[in-house]
Design an enzyme around this catalytic site. Structure first.
Site, short mmCIF file in Angstrom:
data_model
loop_
_atom_site.label_atom_id
_atom_site.label_comp_id
_atom_site.label_asym_id
_atom_site.label_seq_id
_atom_site.Cartn_x
_atom_site.Cartn_y
_atom_site.Cartn_z
CG HIS A 100 15.43 11.89 -2.31
ND1 HIS A 100 14.66 10.93 -3.84
CD2 HIS A 100 14.37 12.39 -2.10
CE1 HIS A 100 13.49 10.82 -3.59
NE2 HIS A 100 13.03 12.13 -2.39
CB SER A 101 14.84 15.08 -4.55
OG SER A 101 13.50 15.56 -6.04
CG MET A 102 19.16 20.40 -5.54
SD MET A 102 18.67 22.09 -4.01
CE MET A 102 19.46 21.07 -2.84
CB ALA A 104 20.08 12.44 -7.22
CB SER A 129 17.51 8.49 -4.43
OG SER A 129 15.49 8.39 -4.49
#
Length: 273
Positions: A100-102, A104, A129
């Site tokens: 998720h976010s970083m 990813a 994500s």
């Protein structure tokens, strides 16, 4: 109510944690990469959910929780190098990556390294994500230089994004524990530039994004299609940047579908060989 399972760390690595009992018959491992400022414990409750029997592991970056006294990596590429080495011991079983976010970007860079040295086939699927594709990773609008903000402004930014831990940061003691990792994660992700060259991924990729995410647009998430030669799917969810905390049942149901599909395809390939 059953007592909460204590976290287990892989005996030879502080980088990898699991929160459930060993599952020797699990068809796959779900390896989770946390967001900026996040930690392995963000995924603590996922092990008890219906995720197609997968064994859930989470990457623990340095500078938080059980690694609070360790130094931060110099950049995101160095972080990905280290995580890649630590993960090799989990690839004796098929894996699905979720970041998720970083996280990813870290998961993507780890998979690039595995692909380059011939181990990418052990990862059946990459789920990215709340993050734009590598060529579109950039400081979120209005957040350039976030790691240089004073404490109050940085906490305000986290609250705006809807981070689940943001409320804790009203406590000065909690700030001293959490904000150093948040700052450094912002530093490495905002300075990240993907390296040219190397093979394209062959792994199937699914991008998840919140429909009300003001930090990452649907177009940014959809651009992940260009990062792989495999199949690409885009899925949207109600909610903002931390939609997965707002609507966990939706997200876990979608992840279960990915895991079922990935392991079914992998079993079919094995039967054909």
């Amino acid at each position: 109510m059953a007592p909460r399972q204590a976290a287990a760390t892989r005996p030879d690595s502080p980088w990898l944690r699991t929160f459930g009992p060993p599952r020797p018959a699990a068809p796959a491992r779900l390896v989770c990469f946390p967001h900026a400022g996040g930690a392995a414990s963000y995924f603590r409750d996922w092990d008890g959910r219906d995720l197609a029997g997968a064994e859930v592991w989470a990457v623990q970056y340095p500078g938080r929780e059980n690694r609070i006294r360790e130094g931060f990596p110099p950049d995101l590429h160095a972080l990905a190098d280290q995580v890649t080495e630590e993960l090799r011991g989990l690839l004796d079983r098929p894996a699905v990556f979720f970041g998720h976010s970083m996280g990813a970007v870290v998961g993507y860079e780890v998979l690039r390294r595995l692909t380059a040295d011939g181990r990418g086939g052990a990862v059946l699927h990459l789920v990215v994500s709340g993050c734009g594709a590598p060529q579109r990773v950039r400081p979120f609008a209005g957040q350039e230089g976030a790691h240089l903000l004073d404490d109050d402004r940085l906490v305000a930014l986290l609250k705006e994004l809807g981070s689940g831990n943001a409320g804790l940061l009203d406590d000065p003691d909690m700030r001293s524990v959490f904000l150093p990792a948040v700052r450094d994660d912002y530093r490495i992700v905002q300075s990240y530039v993907p390296r040219a060259g190397g093979p394209l991924l062959r792994t199937d990729v699914t991008a998840f994004v919140g429909r009300q995410d003001e930090a990452v647009g649907v177009g940014d998430a959809g651009a992940w299609a260009g990062a792989t030669l495999g199949r690409f799917t885009l899925r949207t969810f109600p909610g903002g940047h931390f939609y997965l905390g707002e609507h966990p049942d939706h997200v876990l149901h979608a992840l279960r579908e990915v895991l079922l599909s990935a392991t079914t395809i992998d079993t079919g390939r094995a039967d054909e060989s």
